[in-house]
Design an enzyme around this catalytic site. Sequence first.
Site, PDB file in Angstrom:
ATOM      1  N   ALA A 276     -12.016 -11.422  40.477  1.00 23.83           N
ATOM      2  CA  ALA A 276     -11.940 -11.753  41.897  1.00 23.83           C
ATOM      3  C   ALA A 276     -11.033 -12.958  42.078  1.00 23.83           C
ATOM      4  O   ALA A 276     -10.645 -13.602  41.103  1.00 23.83           O
ATOM      5  CB  ALA A 276     -13.327 -12.064  42.442  1.00 23.83           C
TER       6      ALA A 276
ATOM      7  N   GLU B 141     -10.122 -16.470  44.651  1.00 19.99           N
ATOM      8  CA  GLU B 141     -10.698 -17.419  45.613  1.00 19.99           C
ATOM      9  C   GLU B 141      -9.778 -17.800  46.771  1.00 19.99           C
ATOM     10  O   GLU B 141      -9.906 -18.896  47.320  1.00 19.99           O
ATOM     11  CB  GLU B 141     -11.093 -18.692  44.862  1.00 19.99           C
ATOM     12  CG  GLU B 141      -9.900 -19.538  44.326  1.00 19.99           C
ATOM     13  CD  GLU B 141      -9.540 -19.292  42.864  1.00 19.99           C
ATOM     14  OE1 GLU B 141      -9.863 -18.196  42.369  1.00 19.99           O
ATOM     15  OE2 GLU B 141      -8.947 -20.177  42.222  1.00 19.99           O
ATOM     16  N   ASN B 142      -8.845 -16.928  47.190  1.00 19.99           N
ATOM     17  CA  ASN B 142      -7.944 -17.251  48.296  1.00 19.99           C
ATOM     18  C   ASN B 142      -8.706 -17.918  49.446  1.00 19.99           C
ATOM     19  O   ASN B 142      -9.785 -17.476  49.827  1.00 19.99           O
ATOM     20  CB  ASN B 142      -7.299 -15.975  48.827  1.00 19.99           C
ATOM     21  CG  ASN B 142      -6.805 -15.089  47.712  1.00 19.99           C
ATOM     22  OD1 ASN B 142      -5.968 -15.506  46.926  1.00 19.99           O
ATOM     23  ND2 ASN B 142      -7.354 -13.893  47.621  1.00 19.99           N
TER      24      ASN B 142
ATOM     25  N   HIS C 236     -19.070 -18.008  42.125  1.00 19.79           N
ATOM     26  CA  HIS C 236     -17.902 -18.632  41.493  1.00 19.79           C
ATOM     27  C   HIS C 236     -16.746 -18.743  42.502  1.00 19.79           C
ATOM     28  O   HIS C 236     -16.190 -19.836  42.687  1.00 19.79           O
ATOM     29  CB  HIS C 236     -17.481 -17.799  40.275  1.00 19.79           C
ATOM     30  CG  HIS C 236     -16.280 -18.310  39.558  1.00 19.79           C
ATOM     31  ND1 HIS C 236     -16.362 -19.106  38.441  1.00 19.79           N
ATOM     32  CD2 HIS C 236     -14.948 -18.156  39.794  1.00 19.79           C
ATOM     33  CE1 HIS C 236     -15.152 -19.414  38.016  1.00 19.79           C
ATOM     34  NE2 HIS C 236     -14.266 -18.845  38.830  1.00 19.79           N
ATOM     35  N   GLU C 237     -16.419 -17.662  43.149  1.00 19.71           N
ATOM     36  CA  GLU C 237     -15.273 -17.699  44.084  1.00 19.71           C
ATOM     37  C   GLU C 237     -15.596 -18.610  45.258  1.00 19.71           C
ATOM     38  O   GLU C 237     -14.745 -19.364  45.724  1.00 19.71           O
ATOM     39  CB  GLU C 237     -14.919 -16.293  44.573  1.00 19.71           C
ATOM     40  CG  GLU C 237     -14.644 -15.266  43.482  1.00 19.71           C
ATOM     41  CD  GLU C 237     -13.669 -15.714  42.404  1.00 19.71           C
ATOM     42  OE1 GLU C 237     -12.764 -16.513  42.701  1.00 19.71           O
ATOM     43  OE2 GLU C 237     -13.828 -15.266  41.242  1.00 19.71           O
TER      44      GLU C 237
HETATM   45  N1  0A1 Z   1      -8.910 -17.667  39.821  1.00 15.39           N
HETATM   46  C1  0A1 Z   1      -9.654 -16.452  39.696  1.00 15.39           C
HETATM   47  C2  0A1 Z   1      -9.239 -15.537  38.636  1.00 15.39           C
HETATM   48  C3  0A1 Z   1      -7.908 -14.915  38.707  1.00 15.39           C
HETATM   49  C4  0A1 Z   1      -6.935 -15.406  37.906  1.00 15.39           C
HETATM   50  C5  0A1 Z   1      -5.714 -14.808  37.840  1.00 15.39           C
HETATM   51  C6  0A1 Z   1      -5.506 -13.715  38.584  1.00 15.39           C
HETATM   52  O1  0A1 Z   1      -4.312 -13.083  38.484  1.00 15.39           O
HETATM   53  C7  0A1 Z   1      -3.508 -13.470  37.424  1.00 15.39           C
HETATM   54  C8  0A1 Z   1      -6.487 -13.202  39.413  1.00 15.39           C
HETATM   55  C9  0A1 Z   1      -7.688 -13.831  39.469  1.00 15.39           C
HETATM   56  C10 0A1 Z   1     -11.058 -16.801  39.319  1.00 15.39           C
HETATM   57  O2  0A1 Z   1     -11.263 -17.710  38.521  1.00 15.39           O
HETATM   58  O3  0A1 Z   1     -11.967 -16.136  39.752  1.00 15.39           O
HETATM   59 ZN    ZN Z   2     -12.302 -19.204  38.835  1.00 14.25          ZN
END
Ligand code: 0A1
Ligand code: ZN
Length: 854
Positions: A259, A261-262, A294-295
Site C-alpha cells: 500500500a 501513504e499518499n 501503517h499507512e
Molecule cells: N511507502 C509504502 C511502501 C511502498 C514503497 C514503494 C512503492 O513503490 C516502489 C510502493 C509502496 C509503505 O511503506 O507502505
Molecule cells: Zn511504510
Amino acid sequence: MKDASPATAPKTFYLKDYTPFGYDAESVHLTFRLAPETTRVISRIRFAPKPDAADRTFFLHGEELKLISAKIDGQAVTPELVEGGLKCEVPGAPFTWEAEVEINPAGNTALEGLYMSNRMYCTQCEAEGFRKITYYPDRPDVMSTFTVRIEGDEPVMLSNGNPMGQGEGWAEWHDPWPKPAYLFALVAGDLVNHPGSFTTKSGREVELNIWVRPGDEHKCAFGMEALKKSMKWDEDVYGLEYDLDLFNIVAVDDFNMGAMENKGLNIFNSSCVLASPETSTDANFERIEAIIAHEYFHNWTGNRITCRDWFQLCLKEGLTVFRDAQFTADMRSEPVKRIEDVIALRARQFPEDNGPLAHPPRPEQFQEINNFYTATVYEKGAEVIGMLKRLVGDENYYKALKLYFERHDGQACTIEDWLKVFEDATGRGLSQFKLWYSQAGTPRLKVSEDYADGTYTLTFEQSTPPTPGQPDKAPRVIPVAVGLLSPNGDEVRGTEVLELTEAKQSFTYQGLASKPVPSILREFSAPVILERETSNAERAFLLAHDTDPFNRWEAGNALAKEVRVAMVLDGAAPDAAYLDALEKLVRDDDQDPAFRALVLTPPSQSDIAQTLFDRGHTPDPQKIYDAAETFTQTLAQQLETSLPRLYAATTVDGPYAPDAEGAGKRALNGRILSLLTRLDGGEQAARQYQAADNMTQQYAALGALLKAENGEAQSQAFFKQWQDDRLVMDKWFALQIACAAPEKTAATAAALTRHPLFSMKNPNRFRAVFGALAGHHAGFHHASGEGYQLLADNLIALDKLNPQTTARMCAAFQTWKRYDAGRQSLIRAQLTRIAGTDGLSRDTTEMVTRILDA
Ligand code: 0A1
Ligand code: ZN
C-alpha cells in the site's frame, strides 16, 4: 544498420554526494487530460532560486515522457533533453515553469507513475515514479503545495487533499500541506465508496471513504473499522491528530507493493484492504488491520516529517513499522505479536543480513532505490527503534517523539536529526548507538556463565561477520534484557536491561542461593543471534517456566531446531523429551491457544538450513524436509488419543469474528487438524471443508487435504466456488504449490503458469505462484534444478513488463552460497543467464549482480 551502442554502466548514487536542489518549488498546479494511451499532463510550477544555493543547475527529472511544449514566464523555451530528464536556462529571480507532456497509462505495465488497472487510472509515485508523470525535481526534499485539475469522463476522479469543486467531466483538488512529489496521487474510474467518519480529539469532522470497484462493497467494513481505530490510537498514544477534512483509501488490483501513504489518498493493493469472513483468513485480517494502520501513521511519520533523500528511507519506514507493531500489540496480544515479528524477521531479514544483499538500515549507495524497500530498512529499522526505546525508557521515548514532531514538522529530515532529538530530550550520547544505522550484518552474541559462592557472572562477546563492503565492524550498543530463574522455576531476578558496549563484557549478580537458569534476550530485546552452549533440558525448563512469554516460545523454538538438526545430521529419532514437553503444552488448556499454536509451528526449513550452514555443515534440503515430515508424523502418533478431544475443544462455535481470541483458537485448531490428517488421511479435514463458513477453516482444511494428496475434489470445488474472486484465486494458486511434495513442486508451479487465470501482469498472481515456489524450501532447491530454471525463465519474461517486481523476487536466490557445489552451479548458471539477458532492467541488473558477487 545501427551501431551497437556501448552498454552504459548503471549509475551509482551515494549518500555522501547529497546536495540540495538550487530552487524552491513554491506551488505546483497540474492538469490531467485523461485518455488511456495519450494522457496530457500540463504543469505550472512556481520556482524561486535559493539565495544560498551552491549549485543552480536547473535539472528536472523526467522519464518516458513526450514533451509537447515548455514555457518560462509564458515564453516558449527549448530545454535540453538529457539522460533522465531535462536542463534549461532559467532566470535568476522567481519564475513560472510550464510544460505539457504526453504519457501512456494503458501501456504502463511497470506500475510506476500513472497506469491503468482494470480500466481504472491510478498512480504510484514512491520512490521515483513522479518523473514518469511530468518533468519535476523528483526528490523528497523538494516540498510544495499541489493543486490538481482532472479532466475526463470517469465517474470518480480523486487526488490529494480537499476537493475544490467538480462538474461534468472535471474535478479539482487542493492539498494545503507541502509535500514531496512521491506523495502525489491520482485515481479515476468507476468506483463506489464505503463511507465512514471520525471526529478528532480537537473536534474536526473527518469524512472517510474506502473506494472499490462495484461488487467489492461488502469487503470494506473491516478496513473502515481498522482506520478509525488507527486514528484514535495515534491520538491516544502519540497525541497525533489527522490534518485534513477527508481521508480516502482506494483498492487497486495491480500494485507492486502492499500500500502507499499518499497524502489524504492512500492507495492499497486490494489484498491489503479488502476483507470478508468468507474470502479472508485470520492472518489476512490481522495483516490488513496492520497495513491500514501503517499507512495512516505515515501521515505524521513520513508525510508531515519526510526524508531528506532516499538513503534516509528507514527514518519513515522503521519508525512507522515500529508504530504499527505497537498498535497491533495493543489491539491484539503483545507477546503473540512479538513472536510473529521475530519469526518474520528471521525468515526475511536475517537471510538478507547474512548474505550478498546485506546493507545497513541506512544504505550509503544504490543504483535503483526500489531495491532498498527491504526487510532491513523496514523491519530492522523498527528493531533499532525498539532498542532505542528500551535504552532510554518509555517516558524519554515519548518525550523525544514529542520534540521530533515539534522541531521537524514540515521538514525533510535525516537519521542525524532523529538521533539529535533523542540526545537533546534525554541528555544521552548516541554516537555508538548510531552504528546500528551504518553497519550491516547480524551481530552474534556469545554468552558464557560462571557461578561461585553466590555470585553469578554472565559474559558476553559480540562480533559481526563481514558483509559486502564492510569487512570489519565496531562493537555496538546492545540492550540485553535478562531475568534469572531458580532451579525450582521461581524468578529470582526480574527483567533487567544489560547494556553491552564493548566487544567483551561481564555482568555479575550477587547473593544467589544456587546457580540460576538465565533467561537471556527477553522480548528479543535486540536483533542479534544468541550463541550459547546449553542443554535441551535447560531449554525444556525455560519452555515450561520462563515468565517472559517470548523467551518461553524461544526456548521451544530452539529445542525444535536442535531436535531437527540432530535428526538431519545423525539420523536421530525425534527427541522423546521434547515430544513429551510439546504434548504437555498442547494439552494444557490454561495456556493461550495462540501461544500453543505458535509453539506447535515448526521452525522454517530455510532456518534449519542456515543453522546447519552456520555450524559448518552443507544443508541438504531434502533431508531437512524428510526430518520435518518424520517429526510431524511422530508427534501426530504421540498425540493420537488426545487429538480428537483437542480438535473439538479448539473449534470455535458461533458466528465467525476476526478477533485475536478466535484467531488464536482457530490457529491451534488448524495445527491440530494437520496432525489429525496425518492419521485419518483427511476424513476430518473433508468434513471441515464441507462445513466451513469462513475462509480460515476452508483454507486450513484444503491445505491439510492437499498435503495428504487427497484434496483433488476439494481443490476443484474451491476453484468453482471462487474463480471470480481474484484474491481467493491467489490463495488457490499458492496453496497447491506450497502443499506439493518436493519432487512435484516445480512441475505444479509450471502447470499453474499455463492456467488461463495465470497472468504475468498482475503482481499478486505472479507472487502467488513464484513466492510459493521460492518459499517451498525443498521444492525450490530440489536437486533437479527445475525450480531454479522455472523461476529464472519467468523472471526474464517479467522483467520486460515489470522490473520492480522482478528485481524483488530475485532475492529467492540470495542464500545460494549455503548449498552444495551442484546446487551452487545450477543457481549460478541461472543468475548468469538472467544477467546476460538483452535489455535487462536497471532494477534486476543491480540485484543479480549483487547476488552473484557473493
Ligand atoms: N511507502 C509504502 C511502501 C511502498 C514503497 C514503494 C512503492 O513503490 C516502489 C510502493 C509502496 C509503505 O511503506 O507502505
Ligand atoms: Zn511504510
